[in-house]
Design a protein around this motif. Structure first.
Motif, PDB file in Angstrom:
ATOM      1  N   VAL A  94       0.840  -1.207   0.000  1.00 21.10           N
ATOM      2  CA  VAL A  94       0.000   0.000   0.000  1.00 21.10           C
ATOM      3  C   VAL A  94       0.870   1.251   0.000  1.00 21.10           C
ATOM      4  CG1 VAL A  94      -1.593   1.361   1.417  1.00 21.10           C
ATOM      5  CG2 VAL A  94      -2.023  -1.076   1.058  1.00 21.10           C
ATOM      6  N   THR A  95       1.937   1.231   0.776  1.00 25.15           N
ATOM      7  CA  THR A  95       2.838   2.385   0.836  1.00 25.15           C
ATOM      8  C   THR A  95       3.470   2.657  -0.524  1.00 25.15           C
ATOM      9  OG1 THR A  95       3.333   1.939   3.162  1.00 25.15           O
ATOM     10  CG2 THR A  95       4.892   3.319   1.962  1.00 25.15           C
ATOM     11  N   ARG A  96       3.892   1.598  -1.222  1.00 25.70           N
ATOM     12  CA  ARG A  96       4.496   1.771  -2.552  1.00 25.70           C
ATOM     13  C   ARG A  96       3.472   2.284  -3.561  1.00 25.70           C
ATOM     14  NH1 ARG A  96       7.215  -3.194  -1.190  1.00 25.70           N
ATOM     15  NH2 ARG A  96       5.689  -4.384  -2.408  1.00 25.70           N
ATOM     16  N   LEU A  97       2.240   1.758  -3.487  1.00 28.91           N
ATOM     17  CA  LEU A  97       1.207   2.196  -4.420  1.00 28.91           C
ATOM     18  C   LEU A  97       0.849   3.661  -4.179  1.00 28.91           C
ATOM     19  CD1 LEU A  97      -0.842   1.606  -6.642  1.00 28.91           C
ATOM     20  CD2 LEU A  97      -2.418   0.768  -4.873  1.00 28.91           C
ATOM     21  N   ALA A  98       0.770   4.056  -2.917  1.00 28.92           N
ATOM     22  CA  ALA A  98       0.462   5.445  -2.585  1.00 28.92           C
ATOM     23  C   ALA A  98       1.542   6.380  -3.125  1.00 28.92           C
ATOM     24  CB  ALA A  98       0.312   5.606  -1.077  1.00 28.92           C
ATOM     25  N   ALA A  99       2.789   5.942  -3.020  1.00 27.07           N
ATOM     26  CA  ALA A  99       3.891   6.763  -3.529  1.00 27.07           C
ATOM     27  C   ALA A  99       3.843   6.889  -5.047  1.00 27.07           C
ATOM     28  CB  ALA A  99       5.226   6.160  -3.101  1.00 27.07           C
TER      29      ALA A  99
ATOM     30  N   GLU B   7      -2.170   8.698  -4.233  1.00 28.42           N
ATOM     31  CA  GLU B   7      -3.375   8.437  -3.442  1.00 28.42           C
ATOM     32  C   GLU B   7      -2.975   8.197  -1.988  1.00 28.42           C
ATOM     33  OE1 GLU B   7      -7.220   5.370  -3.621  1.00 28.42           O
ATOM     34  OE2 GLU B   7      -5.613   5.287  -5.109  1.00 28.42           O
ATOM     35  N   SER B   8      -3.821   8.573  -1.048  1.00 30.86           N
ATOM     36  CA  SER B   8      -3.477   8.402   0.368  1.00 30.86           C
ATOM     37  C   SER B   8      -3.579   6.935   0.780  1.00 30.86           C
ATOM     38  CB  SER B   8      -4.411   9.242   1.251  1.00 30.86           C
ATOM     39  OG  SER B   8      -5.710   8.691   1.272  1.00 30.86           O
ATOM     40  N   ASN B   9      -2.733   6.543   1.728  1.00 30.54           N
ATOM     41  CA  ASN B   9      -2.771   5.170   2.249  1.00 30.54           C
ATOM     42  C   ASN B   9      -4.154   4.843   2.796  1.00 30.54           C
ATOM     43  OD1 ASN B   9       0.002   5.863   1.986  1.00 30.54           O
ATOM     44  ND2 ASN B   9       0.544   4.209   3.364  1.00 30.54           N
ATOM     45  N   LYS B  10      -4.757   5.827   3.455  1.00 30.60           N
ATOM     46  CA  LYS B  10      -6.063   5.600   4.085  1.00 30.60           C
ATOM     47  C   LYS B  10      -7.118   5.228   3.055  1.00 30.60           C
ATOM     48  CE  LYS B  10      -9.466   7.835   7.102  1.00 30.60           C
ATOM     49  NZ  LYS B  10      -9.801   9.075   7.857  1.00 30.60           N
ATOM     50  N   LEU B  11      -7.134   5.920   1.916  1.00 35.44           N
ATOM     51  CA  LEU B  11      -8.125   5.629   0.881  1.00 35.44           C
ATOM     52  C   LEU B  11      -7.891   4.253   0.254  1.00 35.44           C
ATOM     53  CD1 LEU B  11      -8.508   9.068  -0.960  1.00 35.44           C
ATOM     54  CD2 LEU B  11     -10.143   7.927   0.558  1.00 35.44           C
ATOM     55  N   ILE B  12      -6.634   3.876   0.091  1.00 38.44           N
ATOM     56  CA  ILE B  12      -6.336   2.552  -0.468  1.00 38.44           C
ATOM     57  C   ILE B  12      -6.813   1.462   0.479  1.00 38.44           C
ATOM     58  CG2 ILE B  12      -4.504   0.986  -1.225  1.00 38.44           C
ATOM     59  CD1 ILE B  12      -2.888   3.451  -2.060  1.00 38.44           C
ATOM     60  N   TRP B  13      -6.523   1.633   1.775  1.00 34.86           N
ATOM     61  CA  TRP B  13      -6.993   0.652   2.762  1.00 34.86           C
ATOM     62  C   TRP B  13      -8.519   0.592   2.787  1.00 34.86           C
ATOM     63  CZ3 TRP B  13      -4.659  -3.250   4.868  1.00 34.86           C
ATOM     64  CH2 TRP B  13      -3.273  -3.225   5.087  1.00 34.86           C
ATOM     65  N   GLN B  14      -9.157   1.751   2.686  1.00 36.88           N
ATOM     66  CA  GLN B  14     -10.623   1.783   2.684  1.00 36.88           C
ATOM     67  C   GLN B  14     -11.183   1.002   1.505  1.00 36.88           C
ATOM     68  OE1 GLN B  14     -12.565   2.976   5.067  1.00 36.88           O
ATOM     69  NE2 GLN B  14     -14.381   2.276   3.948  1.00 36.88           N
ATOM     70  N   SER B  15     -10.559   1.152   0.335  1.00 36.71           N
ATOM     71  CA  SER B  15     -10.990   0.390  -0.845  1.00 36.71           C
ATOM     72  C   SER B  15     -10.822  -1.104  -0.614  1.00 36.71           C
ATOM     73  CB  SER B  15     -10.180   0.826  -2.068  1.00 36.71           C
ATOM     74  OG  SER B  15     -10.398   2.185  -2.374  1.00 36.71           O
TER      75      SER B  15
ATOM     76  N   LEU C  77      -3.251  -5.160  -5.674  1.00 32.59           N
ATOM     77  CA  LEU C  77      -2.255  -4.109  -5.429  1.00 32.59           C
ATOM     78  C   LEU C  77      -1.136  -4.139  -6.470  1.00 32.59           C
ATOM     79  CD1 LEU C  77      -2.040  -4.380  -1.530  1.00 32.59           C
ATOM     80  CD2 LEU C  77      -2.803  -2.372  -2.811  1.00 32.59           C
ATOM     81  N   GLN C  78      -0.667  -5.349  -6.806  1.00 34.18           N
ATOM     82  CA  GLN C  78       0.402  -5.462  -7.799  1.00 34.18           C
ATOM     83  C   GLN C  78      -0.065  -4.952  -9.161  1.00 34.18           C
ATOM     84  OE1 GLN C  78       1.421  -9.620  -7.521  1.00 34.18           O
ATOM     85  NE2 GLN C  78       3.223  -9.203  -6.258  1.00 34.18           N
ATOM     86  N   ALA C  79      -1.299  -5.289  -9.526  1.00 30.52           N
ATOM     87  CA  ALA C  79      -1.819  -4.845 -10.816  1.00 30.52           C
ATOM     88  C   ALA C  79      -1.967  -3.327 -10.849  1.00 30.52           C
ATOM     89  CB  ALA C  79      -3.160  -5.521 -11.094  1.00 30.52           C
ATOM     90  N   ARG C  80      -2.461  -2.751  -9.776  1.00 33.86           N
ATOM     91  CA  ARG C  80      -2.591  -1.294  -9.727  1.00 33.86           C
ATOM     92  C   ARG C  80      -1.217  -0.622  -9.811  1.00 33.86           C
ATOM     93  NH1 ARG C  80      -6.217   1.747  -5.612  1.00 33.86           N
ATOM     94  NH2 ARG C  80      -5.433   3.330  -7.063  1.00 33.86           N
ATOM     95  N   GLN C  81      -0.237  -1.220  -9.139  1.00 34.67           N
ATOM     96  CA  GLN C  81       1.122  -0.668  -9.174  1.00 34.67           C
ATOM     97  C   GLN C  81       1.686  -0.703 -10.599  1.00 34.67           C
ATOM     98  OE1 GLN C  81       2.965   0.390  -6.378  1.00 34.67           O
ATOM     99  NE2 GLN C  81       4.686   0.977  -7.658  1.00 34.67           N
ATOM    100  N   THR C  82       1.509  -1.829 -11.272  1.00 33.81           N
ATOM    101  CA  THR C  82       2.028  -1.973 -12.637  1.00 33.81           C
ATOM    102  C   THR C  82       1.314  -1.034 -13.608  1.00 33.81           C
ATOM    103  OG1 THR C  82       2.579  -4.296 -12.225  1.00 33.81           O
ATOM    104  CG2 THR C  82       2.398  -3.605 -14.528  1.00 33.81           C
ATOM    105  N   LEU C  83      -0.015  -0.989 -13.518  1.00 37.55           N
ATOM    106  CA  LEU C  83      -0.793  -0.184 -14.460  1.00 37.55           C
ATOM    107  C   LEU C  83      -0.655   1.315 -14.212  1.00 37.55           C
ATOM    108  CD1 LEU C  83      -3.970  -2.434 -14.548  1.00 37.55           C
ATOM    109  CD2 LEU C  83      -2.399  -2.019 -16.441  1.00 37.55           C
ATOM    110  N   SER C  84      -0.159   1.695 -13.023  1.00 32.45           N
ATOM    111  CA  SER C  84       0.017   3.124 -12.740  1.00 32.45           C
ATOM    112  C   SER C  84       1.088   3.750 -13.642  1.00 32.45           C
ATOM    113  CB  SER C  84       0.389   3.332 -11.265  1.00 32.45           C
ATOM    114  OG  SER C  84       1.677   2.795 -10.987  1.00 32.45           O
ATOM    115  N   THR C  85       1.939   2.893 -14.239  1.00 34.60           N
ATOM    116  CA  THR C  85       3.001   3.398 -15.126  1.00 34.60           C
ATOM    117  C   THR C  85       2.587   3.348 -16.594  1.00 34.60           C
ATOM    118  OG1 THR C  85       4.020   1.197 -15.299  1.00 34.60           O
ATOM    119  CG2 THR C  85       4.744   2.607 -13.473  1.00 34.60           C
ATOM    120  N   GLN C  86       1.403   2.779 -16.880  1.00 33.94           N
ATOM    121  CA  GLN C  86       0.945   2.649 -18.261  1.00 33.94           C
ATOM    122  C   GLN C  86       0.291   3.953 -18.712  1.00 33.94           C
ATOM    123  OE1 GLN C  86       1.323  -0.060 -20.232  1.00 33.94           O
ATOM    124  NE2 GLN C  86       2.319  -1.287 -18.642  1.00 33.94           N
TER     125      GLN C  86
END
Length: 334
Positions: A174-179, A183-191, A216-225
């Motif tokens: 979650v911390t890596r995805l937020a960075a 997006e805030s860590n809190k919103l990711i956890w809420q999702s 989480l891994q898919a969101r992390q990867t697709l964030s660079t697309q």
């Protein structure tokens, strides 16, 4: 005859006077041995030195430190040391119990179970507020596996909550995805909580761990697309979509946004599709109809008519002929 020097005169007929009154004599060897043994046991249980214990005892008896203990002081001195020893033994036992509890609290969900138990049973919120007997009760229950997380946190054994190691893994992701996304860590956890279907105060069940990692891994990867499509989404999944899954997700995208597998998707669309994939994989037994099985909202009675109209509308020539026939019938009726 003169009395012996140093001996006070006495009236005729009285016996000799003792050199000192009873109790004013120094401690006997046996009395001092009893006190020294008690002090030795005290020193073993505390951080005090022997001299400190002697001084403390004399202070409690109202004696100056330089004043010697006399035989008459022995009963009070023995009682004082026994009381000190009892307190030291209780404190030592309590420290051992707290040490054992501290070790057990790091295992599984013991910390939460203990917190809920002492709040409900003793009206306290921390272990430091419990009496020694209460601490022993908590330790005994933990050691015998009789403490469990109460409702609403408690789940069946087959739906155990996340282990600390699993939770830490998700926390790091979650911390890596937020960075990466801002997006805030809190919103990711809420999702993640909403996707897992847990209520406020509940813990995420361990059965969702693998699905959350994939999400989480898919969101992390697709964030660079820069131009993600359904095909790039498929490639970003740690566990690729099976043909049946791909068909369901493709139909969902088609019905929702008229998007094809080659359509460039927005960030919101990508996240929505990932959510759909998570839900389908996490709760296959929920009975939620898949996109391709959702029926139209019109009545089945009119389905043939609607299908006929759709077929005619695709061919303009037939549409004109049908319209002329309909007008002719209308004039004949009137």
């Amino acid at each position: 005859m003169q009395p012996i020097s140093g001996t006070p005169p006495r009236p005729p007929g009285e016996g000799p006077v003792t050199p000192s009154a009873i109790g004013e004599q120094p401690l006997s060897t046996m009395q001092r041995t009893v006190l020294e043994r008690l002090i030795t046991r005290l020193v073993a249980l505390t951080s005090q030195q022997s001299a400190e214990v002697w001084a403390g005892m004399k202070h409690d008896l109202g004696l100056k430190n330089e004043s010697p203990l006399l035989s008459r002081h022995f009963p009070a001195a023995e009682q004082n040391l026994n009381l000190r020893l009892t307190t030291a033994q209780q404190n030592h036992t309590t420290r051992q119990v707290v040490s054992q509890l501290t070790e057990l609290l790091g295992q599984g969900n013991n910390r939460q179970a203990v917190s809920e138990f002492i709040r409900q049973q003793f009206g306290q919120t921390t272990l430091s507020q419990l009496t020694p007997d209460q601490l022993k009760t908590v330790l005994t229950l933990l050691q015998s596996n009789q403490l469990s997380i109460p409702q609403p946190q408690q789940r069946p054994a087959t739906e155990r909550p996340l282990q600390p190691a699993e939770h830490n893994t998700l926390k790091q992701m979650v911390t890596r995805l937020a960075a990466a996304t801002g997006e805030s860590n809190k919103l990711i956890w809420q999702s993640m909580l909403e996707l897992s279907g847990v209520k406020a105060g509940e813990l995420i069940p361990a059965k969702q761990f693998t699905h959350l990692v994939t999400w989480l891994q898919a969101r992390q990867t697709l964030s660079t697309q820069t131009a993600p499509t359904l095909h790039t989404l498929q490639a970003a999944l740690k566990q690729p979509l099976e043909p049946r899954e791909f068909e369901a997700v493709r139909d969902y995208a088609q019905q929702t946004w008229q998007a094809t597998p080659q359509t460039v998707l927005t960030t919101a669309q990508v996240q929505d599709l990932l959510n759909q994939i998570f839900i389908r994989r996490a709760e296959p037994e929920s009975g939620v109809p898949e996109a391709r099985n959702i029926q139209p909202i019109y009545s089945p009675l009119f389905a043939p008519v609607v299908d006929t109209i759709k077929s005619i509308s695709a061919r303009p020539g037939l549409m004109i002929i049908a319209l002329m026939v309909a007008l002719a019938l209308f004039w004949l009726v009137i």
